[in-house]
Every structure is written in C-alpha cells, then in structure tokens.
Design an enzyme around this catalytic site. Structure first.
Site, PDB file in Angstrom:
ATOM      1  N   CYS A  51       0.842  -1.200   0.000  1.00 17.25           N
ATOM      2  CA  CYS A  51       0.000   0.000   0.000  1.00 17.25           C
ATOM      3  C   CYS A  51       0.870   1.240   0.000  1.00 17.25           C
ATOM      4  O   CYS A  51       0.354   2.345   0.110  1.00 17.25           O
ATOM      5  CB  CYS A  51      -0.916  -0.004   1.205  1.00 17.25           C
ATOM      6  SG  CYS A  51      -0.089   0.437   2.734  1.00 17.25           S
ATOM      7  N   CYS A  54       4.650   1.616   4.012  1.00 21.33           N
ATOM      8  CA  CYS A  54       5.989   1.473   4.578  1.00 21.33           C
ATOM      9  C   CYS A  54       6.946   2.498   3.972  1.00 21.33           C
ATOM     10  O   CYS A  54       7.866   2.964   4.637  1.00 21.33           O
ATOM     11  CB  CYS A  54       6.485   0.038   4.377  1.00 21.33           C
ATOM     12  SG  CYS A  54       5.589  -1.151   5.414  1.00 21.33           S
ATOM     13  N   CYS A 146       3.512  -7.244   5.291  1.00 21.38           N
ATOM     14  CA  CYS A 146       3.236  -7.842   3.979  1.00 21.38           C
ATOM     15  C   CYS A 146       4.476  -8.548   3.444  1.00 21.38           C
ATOM     16  O   CYS A 146       4.425  -9.715   3.056  1.00 21.38           O
ATOM     17  CB  CYS A 146       2.851  -6.775   2.961  1.00 21.38           C
ATOM     18  SG  CYS A 146       1.313  -5.935   3.276  1.00 21.38           S
ATOM     19  N   CYS A 184       2.806  -2.783  10.477  1.00 22.57           N
ATOM     20  CA  CYS A 184       1.961  -2.373   9.361  1.00 22.57           C
ATOM     21  C   CYS A 184       1.550  -0.928   9.570  1.00 22.57           C
ATOM     22  O   CYS A 184       0.508  -0.663  10.131  1.00 22.57           O
ATOM     23  CB  CYS A 184       0.745  -3.298   9.251  1.00 22.57           C
ATOM     24  SG  CYS A 184      -0.200  -3.064   7.746  1.00 22.57           S
ATOM     25  N   HIS A 221       3.323  -5.560  25.886  1.00 25.37           N
ATOM     26  CA  HIS A 221       2.638  -5.566  27.174  1.00 25.37           C
ATOM     27  C   HIS A 221       3.584  -5.317  28.349  1.00 25.37           C
ATOM     28  O   HIS A 221       3.288  -4.541  29.253  1.00 25.37           O
ATOM     29  CB  HIS A 221       1.971  -6.943  27.282  1.00 25.37           C
ATOM     30  CG  HIS A 221       1.220  -7.203  28.531  1.00 25.37           C
ATOM     31  ND1 HIS A 221       0.119  -6.467  28.910  1.00 25.37           N
ATOM     32  CD2 HIS A 221       1.381  -8.165  29.481  1.00 25.37           C
ATOM     33  CE1 HIS A 221      -0.358  -6.966  30.040  1.00 25.37           C
ATOM     34  NE2 HIS A 221       0.392  -7.988  30.409  1.00 25.37           N
ATOM     35  N   CYS A 224       4.442  -1.697  28.626  1.00 21.64           N
ATOM     36  CA  CYS A 224       3.331  -0.770  28.393  1.00 21.64           C
ATOM     37  C   CYS A 224       3.112   0.115  29.624  1.00 21.64           C
ATOM     38  O   CYS A 224       3.114  -0.367  30.759  1.00 21.64           O
ATOM     39  CB  CYS A 224       2.059  -1.541  28.091  1.00 21.64           C
ATOM     40  SG  CYS A 224       0.669  -0.457  27.738  1.00 21.64           S
ATOM     41  N   CYS A 244      -6.648  -0.105  31.189  1.00 17.01           N
ATOM     42  CA  CYS A 244      -5.977  -1.081  30.324  1.00 17.01           C
ATOM     43  C   CYS A 244      -6.979  -1.610  29.299  1.00 17.01           C
ATOM     44  O   CYS A 244      -8.137  -1.853  29.604  1.00 17.01           O
ATOM     45  CB  CYS A 244      -5.439  -2.220  31.182  1.00 17.01           C
ATOM     46  SG  CYS A 244      -5.003  -3.695  30.229  1.00 17.01           S
ATOM     47  N   CYS A 250      -7.003  -5.825  23.080  1.00 11.74           N
ATOM     48  CA  CYS A 250      -5.617  -5.398  22.853  1.00 11.74           C
ATOM     49  C   CYS A 250      -4.683  -6.603  22.739  1.00 11.74           C
ATOM     50  O   CYS A 250      -4.710  -7.511  23.571  1.00 11.74           O
ATOM     51  CB  CYS A 250      -5.141  -4.487  23.978  1.00 11.74           C
ATOM     52  SG  CYS A 250      -3.471  -3.870  23.694  1.00 11.74           S
ATOM     53  N   CYS A 259       6.732  -0.488  20.524  1.00 11.15           N
ATOM     54  CA  CYS A 259       5.953   0.763  20.385  1.00 11.15           C
ATOM     55  C   CYS A 259       5.675   1.405  21.740  1.00 11.15           C
ATOM     56  O   CYS A 259       5.616   2.627  21.860  1.00 11.15           O
ATOM     57  CB  CYS A 259       4.622   0.498  19.704  1.00 11.15           C
ATOM     58  SG  CYS A 259       4.764  -0.443  18.190  1.00 11.15           S
ATOM     59  N   CYS A 271      -0.725   3.798  19.511  1.00  6.61           N
ATOM     60  CA  CYS A 271      -2.063   3.208  19.528  1.00  6.61           C
ATOM     61  C   CYS A 271      -2.707   3.249  20.913  1.00  6.61           C
ATOM     62  O   CYS A 271      -3.811   3.746  21.094  1.00  6.61           O
ATOM     63  CB  CYS A 271      -1.994   1.771  19.020  1.00  6.61           C
ATOM     64  SG  CYS A 271      -1.131   1.667  17.430  1.00  6.61           S
ATOM     65  N   CYS A 278      -3.783  -2.288  20.694  1.00  9.05           N
ATOM     66  CA  CYS A 278      -2.754  -2.784  19.780  1.00  9.05           C
ATOM     67  C   CYS A 278      -3.420  -3.884  18.964  1.00  9.05           C
ATOM     68  O   CYS A 278      -3.926  -4.854  19.532  1.00  9.05           O
ATOM     69  CB  CYS A 278      -1.555  -3.343  20.550  1.00  9.05           C
ATOM     70  SG  CYS A 278      -0.421  -4.292  19.488  1.00  9.05           S
ATOM     71  N   CYS A 281      -0.152  -5.375  14.752  1.00  6.88           N
ATOM     72  CA  CYS A 281       0.235  -5.226  13.342  1.00  6.88           C
ATOM     73  C   CYS A 281       1.649  -5.728  13.080  1.00  6.88           C
ATOM     74  O   CYS A 281       2.008  -5.970  11.942  1.00  6.88           O
ATOM     75  CB  CYS A 281       0.044  -3.786  12.873  1.00  6.88           C
ATOM     76  SG  CYS A 281       1.358  -2.648  13.342  1.00  6.88           S
TER      77      CYS A 281
HETATM   78  S1  SF4 Z   1       2.918  -3.792   5.785  1.00  2.00           S
HETATM   79 FE1  SF4 Z   1       1.084  -2.509   6.005  1.00  2.00          FE
HETATM   80  S2  SF4 Z   1       1.863  -0.450   5.607  1.00  2.00           S
HETATM   81 FE2  SF4 Z   1       3.416  -1.840   4.792  1.00  2.00          FE
HETATM   82  S3  SF4 Z   1       2.847  -2.144   2.628  1.00  2.00           S
HETATM   83 FE3  SF4 Z   1       1.834  -3.760   3.818  1.00  2.00          FE
HETATM   84  S4  SF4 Z   1      -0.220  -2.945   4.214  1.00  2.00           S
HETATM   85 FE4  SF4 Z   1       1.070  -1.222   3.671  1.00  2.00          FE
HETATM   86  S1  SF4 Z   2      -0.831  -2.142  16.542  1.00  4.46           S
HETATM   87 FE1  SF4 Z   2       0.586  -2.736  18.168  1.00  4.46          FE
HETATM   88  S2  SF4 Z   2       2.455  -3.312  17.078  1.00  4.46           S
HETATM   89 FE2  SF4 Z   2       1.231  -2.126  15.646  1.00  4.46          FE
HETATM   90  S3  SF4 Z   2       1.915  -0.026  15.880  1.00  4.46           S
HETATM   91 FE3  SF4 Z   2       0.174  -0.274  17.269  1.00  4.46          FE
HETATM   92  S4  SF4 Z   2       1.088  -0.833  19.227  1.00  4.46           S
HETATM   93 FE4  SF4 Z   2       2.670  -1.166  17.656  1.00  4.46          FE
END
Ligand code: SF4
Ligand code: SF4
Lengths: 303, 502
Positions: A51, A54, A146, A184, A221, A224, A244, A250, A259, A271, A278, A281
C-alpha cells in the site's frame, strides 16, 4: 557546508538514543553513518503487493530525518515512489543496479505466488523481478508485515496466493541473508536502525522469525505504561474509556514490538496512548485469521 | 509522420503500479490506455469478518490516504448500525482527515510531481549561500565525481525534456523539496496526535474516536498547523504560480471529460463544509447514488458486469480475460465516466453556490494567469490542489476552536445482525465510497469505489475511455522526450493505484 565528523557524531548520537544502544558505541555508529554517506550502501527498493505505507513511514524517520536519509545516508538506486526516473529510465535504473549488485534489497509488499500477473513492473511479473534482484543483493530486508509474512494481502481467501518474501525465496530455492521487519507499517526507526547495523556489523541479532531482537525481543505488554492498570485489573469496559485495553481485544500481550517505549511519529502518540488497542500489526499472524476479530468487545464476557 | 507508440511502464512517483500506453500521430496522442498492474482482493477478504475489522483492514488499501478509508468504513458501519457520532467525534475526524490532506497534497506537489518541471543539474552550478542548497550541491558533486553506477539517485536519471533554464526556479524548487519533507512529516505528526499513529491510524473507530481530546494536545496540534500553513502560503502557493508562468502550454493539455463528481467533504459539528454533487456541461445537479455502477468489460475479472456497489459480490480475478487490460474496474455515473479530486471538489462547490470557495477560486485563477476555461487542465489540477490545501489549512483553525476538550468523542458501539450502509468521504484524490451489508452480525459483502478507480478507469461497456485516457488525447508529444508530456498529464491526477484496484 561540508559533512564533517561532527555531523556524523551528532546524528549517531540521536540514532543511538533511538536504538536504545550504549553511548560507548558512538564512534562506531558515526563510522557507519559515514560509510552510508560515502555511498557504500546502495539501496534497491522494490514494491510488491503493498500500500506504500511502509515507504511513507520511511519518510517519517526522525533521526536522521527524511532529507538526510535520502541525500546523505541512503543511496536509493531506485524507489518507485521517489525516483525521478520514470518509464524506460526507471526500468534502466533497476537493471543497472541489478547488474552491478551488492546493494541491500528492501522489499515492501507481499509476493503473489498464485496469480503472478497480480503485480507487474515494466512488463515483468514482480515475483520474477524479485528473484533476480535478490540474487544480486548482499542482504534482503523485508519492510512491513506484507513483505515479511504476507500480511493483509495474504488474508483468506488469498486470491493471489500472496506470501512473504522469505517464503517466495524459499520456494525458488534461493538462500539470501534475510531480515524481517514486520509492522503495518514498519516503524521508521526499526528500518533505519537495521540498515545501519547491517552496514556496520553485518546481520544483527535475529530471532527464529528473522526479526532483530533489538526491536522485537520483548512483548509490548511488558513495557506498556498501562501495565500497572492491568495488574490492578483496571480495565476499560467500552471503547473510549480509561484503563488497560485488554478487554477491548488489545494484542499487546502477544505482540513483540517496542511501540510502548518508542511511540510513533516522533513519539507524539501511539495506539494505546490514543486509548485504542494494539491490533498486533507487527505479529507474523497479523490479519491472517478472519475468526480472530481485532476488537473483541465481548472479551468482557469472559471475566 | 507514422503512428508511434509511447509506453510509460512503470509510471513512477505515484502510489502503486501503473502503466500508460499511448498511440501518437502527427505529434499528438490519439489514443490512450490506463493499466492498473496490481491486485490484492480486499473485497473478498473482508467478507465474513467482524464489521469492526473493516476500518482496520481497509486503511491498508492505501498508505498515503488511510484516514479516508478509515472514515468511509466507519461511516458505512455507523449507517448499518444506526450509530450517531457526537459533534466532537465529527470534528476530530475532520481534523485527522485534513491533516492528512495537507501531507498528501504537499507530498504530491513537491516529491511526486515537481521533478517533472525542474532541472536537477542546475544544482551543480549553484553559487549562492543557502545552506540547504550548498549541502545538496556538495552531495550531488561528490556523487558525480565518484564512480557510482547511479549517481545522484533518486533525483537522476530522469527523462529528457524541456526543463526551464531559470536557475531561480530550479534551485528554489529543489530547496523547497527538502523543506517540504519536513513539513509533510509535521502534518503527519498532527494526524498522529489525534489519530494515534500514521500511516494507518488507531483511534478512528465506528462511533467516533477512542481518544479524549485534551486541551494541551489540541494546542500542540495548533502550533504545528501554523508551521504547515506558513509553508503553504510562503512556498507551495508561490511555487505553483511559478510553474503556471513557466509552463503555460500545460493550461491547454489534459482537459479530460469535463464531468465532475464530489461526495462532499469535511464534516463539521452539524454540517458539511464542501458540498456534494455533480457538474457537467449543463451545470450542477445533486448527487444520486443510485446512478453509480461498476463495469468490468475491460477489467481482469470474470464476466462483463455492470453492478451497483451495494450488495455486489467480490470480483473474481481472471488475468487472461480476452479484451481486458487493467485490474481497475470502470465506475460510471448514469453511464458516464466522471473526474474526481481537488478540481472536481472546487468545481462542484462553486457550482453548488458555495460563495467563499467560488470567490477564492476565481481570485486564484486570476493570480495564476489562468482563464476559467483553462481550469480543466494539467496546470488547473495542480492549482486546484494548492488552493485547496490553503483553504483547508485556514478552515482547520475554526474546527480546532469548536472541539470541546471535556466532551466525549465517541458513541457506544452496538452491532446489528443485519443491515446495509454506505460511507462517503472525499479522499485527497477524490470521491471515496464504502458499501457494506451485514449478515449474521458479520460482513456479508463489502465494496469500495475509490477516487483513482474513477480517474484511471479503463474503457467501459460502450468502449468509452476513462477520464485520464480522455485527458491524454491531444497531448503534444516530442518523441525525444520519451513520454515526459504524458507523465505530466497523468501525474496531475495524483494517481493511487493500490487504492484504485485494492
Ligand atoms: S505492511 Fe502494512 S503499511 Fe506496509 S505495505 Fe503492507 S499494508 Fe502497507
Ligand atoms: S498495533 Fe501494536 S504493534 Fe502495531 S503499531 Fe500499534 S502498538 Fe505497535
């Protein structure tokens, strides 16, 4: 205004802080930056089923910032979103880079192993371009979930047969040094920090999923700021409530990423600080199980 | 002169995988094909999932405009579940959306488009004192003196062309390219302050936003906004005016279908700032969603369908379909293709009687030396985008003032077993709609009709060209430039192909 040792030391200091490394590494890090600036570290950046998030995230790098990255530290031989070269000139740039070899190949996006025509570049299927480019690379860095593990494009029914780059190379019997940077998108500090380490000392410490332990070695966690609330069982009972977020679904409890220490976008937020969950991702399994909803508001009923 | 083919493959400095084929005769484009070259299958993978997954997943359609997808998706789910977002939620969403608009428009002009109009080599002879430019010159000279294979990448190599010799413009634009990197990043920090993070926000959920809008955060947002706004006023707008003066011919290329569609944008506490509607030769008409169909005659999907988005089944890929040439579908409104985007939004707003926008547009055209009939053009689209960025930045302070730091931004969620909903928003690149049906509390069907799907659509059922295919017709071509003119016209639409196909 020349690039002086001072500039490198300054940038190296910022980077060390962002990587959470020992100050004693400062001279080595400055050397690494100087190497990058000397053009010894060309990057070939290819996009598959992506997408471009990144790529945009790379432009959100804080130290070094995007301008320094593009002109001083990274030699972006080719990048689909940034290269001036277009059409035939773009194809030539990629071919020139592959013929020369020795670059770090950064891949963004998954590889369609089923419907090969689902991603094309200059009349060539991406899955084939990727193998040619990987063969000549000194290392392959998969940026984003991805490229690392398939991510959203690989979610069932996965019409295109999307897979991560590691899986694609394995299928082709091609062994290259490979680093996975799921997320992501990937956090820019994870990517820039990793490129630095590859340049200076080869592959960083990797776990069994090829992720640098520096960034992915701990559960979100555990680090956090709401961990104390979790222990006191002070849970948000609905979206938007304080507490929480465990009972909102989460995934900090199963996600290995930093993060919670690092924050996003220059640390202005992330997030969970935004009172959202969370969604995991950065997990290899991100988005792959349709039965495992992100917001499990009924997690409440389990207690 | 014989007919010649000019093919741009890949078109870079856009989002995604695009190829443009043209036939050139007598020094002009006489036919064009827009080919989307990447497919993932979002509509199929959303089916059967939890409805709250949709805003998370659909943001991943596009890393440049994830906020628009989040909002369209949230609105579709809210409509299906009869949820009402509180005023604070509407305003905060609009602030996240508009912050991302600013980053997107600035990225588009400086980092994606400007290099088509700038002679990068001018840098080598720079003799002034600007530290940013001296740094760049030092770098570029060093690169050229090294034995690198691709020196000065990613700025070189580029297509040959009629770049202006004007050093003031070339160097100024390069300096602003660098500054704009910081500014677009600042706009992203603004979006993250309220959106949690970006690309791909965390706080935007059906019902509103999870976060509490603390006063200190709102002030932080305001400080950053002022910095971005100053850049728009002092650099973006003047640079746009310079391009208009240096490339007057581009006010005569890229005209397009001259039909415009906008869903209306920027929810305020109890109204919408930019009005919805369609504009064609016979003037303005209100929007009628029942007239939208997606056609697949020239698309790599099984069957030749012509379906309304509500309840439509996910497309089934067939890459070897005879006669097909793109992964994009072909959206049509009342059987016709429509242009969407900043130009369409401003046209529709002016035609719908929005006085302040109409006046700002007229004044800006005068300043840029463009006649009204030159607005549908390559330059006109860049101008509309720049003006829109300025208008939005001004309006944002007003939205900020209306947020109540003590009031909630979210309505409690409830999920129905069945229902249908549509969520409409304007993304930076134009009209974006998500259509959902719920079945047994899960997603029964999901359809996204995306801005670049409208603009870059292939031929429809009647073999009528899509808006970009039409806009390319008549573009004067110098064969030595290898398609630079085509690239300029195409980029004025700000293509996002990951969005367009999804
Ligand atoms: S990992 Fe997420 S942000 Fe990166 S190209 Fe894939 S969909 Fe897009
Ligand atoms: S979803 Fe979780 S791993 Fe992804 S950016 Fe947010 S806190 Fe970080």
């Amino acid at each position: 205004m020349k690039l002086t040792r001072r500039t490198f030391l300054k940038d190296a200091g910022l980077l060390l802080a962002s990587l959470g490394l020992e100050p004693s590494l400062l001279p080595r890090m400055a050397d690494a930056l100087e190497d990058m600036a000397g053009g010894r570290a060309p990057i070939l950046w290819l996009q598959g089923l992506s997408c471009s998030g990144c790529s945009v995230s790379l432009l959100n790098s804080e130290s070094p910032g995007p301008a320094d990255l593009i002109t001083r530290y990274l030699s972006l031989y080719f990048h689909q979103t940034l290269s001036a070269a277009t059409g035939a000139a773009a194809k030539d740039a990629v071919e020139t880079a592959i013929a020369k070899g020795g670059y770090i190949l950064v891949v963004e996006g998954a590889v369609p192993l089923g419907i090969k025509e689902a991603c094309k570049f200059a009349d060539e299927n991406f899955s084939e371009q990727l193998l040619r480019a990987a063969r000549a690379a000194q290392a392959v860095v998969c940026t984003g979930t991805c490229a690392a593990f398939g991510g959203v494009p690989a979610a069932p029914p996965n019409l295109t047969g999307a897979a991560g780059v590691g899986a694609a190379l394995k299928q082709a019997g091609l062994a290259r040094p490979l680093i996975n940077l799921p997320g992501c998108p990937t956090h820019p500090a994870w990517l820039v920090g990793t490129l630095m380490q590859v340049l200076k000392s080869g592959l960083p410490d990797l776990d069994d999923q090829q992720r640098p332990t520096r960034f992915y070695g701990h559960l979100l966690h555990e680090q956090c700021p709401l961990f104390a609330q979790y222990q006191k069982k002070h849970f948000a009972q609905a979206l938007g409530e304080e507490g929480c977020l465990f009972k909102m679904g989460c995934q900090g409890v199963v996600t290995q990423a930093d993060c919670s220490l690092r924050g996003w976008n220059g640390g202005v937020n992330w997030c969970v600080r935004g009172r959202s969950i969370c969604i995991g991702c950065a997990r290899p399994e991100f988005a792959l199980d349709p039965q495992f909803a992100f917001f499990r508001l009924n997690e409440n009923d389990l207690y | 002169m014989v007919t010649q083919k000019i093919i741009l493959d890949p078109v870079t400095r856009i989002e995604g995988h695009l190829r443009i084929d043209t036939r050139v005769d007598n020094g002009q484009v006489i036919e064009a094909w827009s080919k989307g070259e990447m497919f993932r299958g979002f509509e199929a993978l959303l089916k059967g999932r939890d409805p709250l997954d949709a805003p998370v997943i659909t943001q991943r359609i596009c890393g440049v405009c994830p906020v628009s997808h989040a909002i369209a998706s949230c609105k579709a789910i809210e409509a299906a579940n009869d949820l009402r977002v509180p005023a604070n939620g509407r305003l905060l969403r609009t602030l996240v959306l508009s912050a991302n608009y600013l980053q997107s428009h600035i990225l588009h002009f400086y980092h994606l488009s400007a290099l088509d109009f700038v002679q990068v080599e001018a840098l080598l002879d720079y003799s002034g004192r600007d530290p940013v430019l001296l740094d760049l010159r030092h770098w570029a000279r060093g690169e050229l003196n090294s034995n690198r294979v691709l020196p000065v990448a990613p700025f070189l190599p580029k297509l040959p062309g009629d770049y202006p010799g004007n050093p003031e413009w070339n160097l100024g634009a390069l300096g602003h390219y660098v500054e704009a990197l910081d500014i677009r990043q600042e706009a992203h920090r603004m979006a993250a302050l309220l959106g949690g993070k970006i690309p791909h926000t965390a706080t935007l959920v059906p019902g509103g936003l999870t976060l509490l809008p603390e006063a200190a955060v709102l002030e932080d947002f305001r400080t950053r906004l002022r910095r971005v706004k100053r850049f728009i006023e002092n650099c973006y707008i003047p640079d746009l005016l310079r391009v208009a003066r240096l490339f007057p011919a581009y006010a005569e290329t890229g005209r397009g279908v001259e039909r415009y569609l906008s869903y209306g944008a920027f929810d305020e506490a109890d109204a919408v700032w930019m009005p919805a509607g369609v504009v064609k030769q016979d003037g303005y008409a209100p929007l009628d969603l029942s007239l939208i169909r997606e056609e697949t005659h020239a698309s790599f999907y099984r069957g030749n369908s012509q379906e309304p988005p509500q309840g439509a089944a996910a497309p089934v890929p067939q890459p070897d379909k005879p006669g097909a040439y793109s992964w994009l579908k072909a959206p049509r409104y009342d059987g016709l293709s429509y242009e969407v985007g900043p130009l369409a939004r401003l046209k529709v707003a002016a035609a719908a009687g929005h006085r302040p926008i109409a006046q700002a547009l007229a004044a800006f055209l005068r300043e840029a030396g463009l006649a009204e009939h030159q607005l549908p053009s390559t330059l006109g689209r860049h101008a509309a985008r720049a003006l829109e960025a300025q208008l939005i930045a001004e309006r944002m302070e007003h939205w900020l003032d209306q947020v109540d730091p003590a009031a909630p931004a979210i309505a409690p969620h409830q999920n129905r077993m069945t229902g249908t909903g549509v969520g409409l928003v304007e993304a930076p690149r134009g009209a974006l709609g998500h259509w959902i049906t719920l079945a047994a509390g899960r997603i029964g069907s999901y359809q996204c009709v995306v801005p670049s799907t409208w603009n870059f659509s292939p031929r429809g059922q009647g073999q009528d060209p899509g808006p970009v295919e039409a806009a390319l017709l008549g573009t004067p071509i110098n064969p030595d430039f290898k398609g630079l003119e085509v690239a300029r016209v195409v980029r004025s639409f700000d293509p996002c192909i990951a969005c367009a196909v999804h």
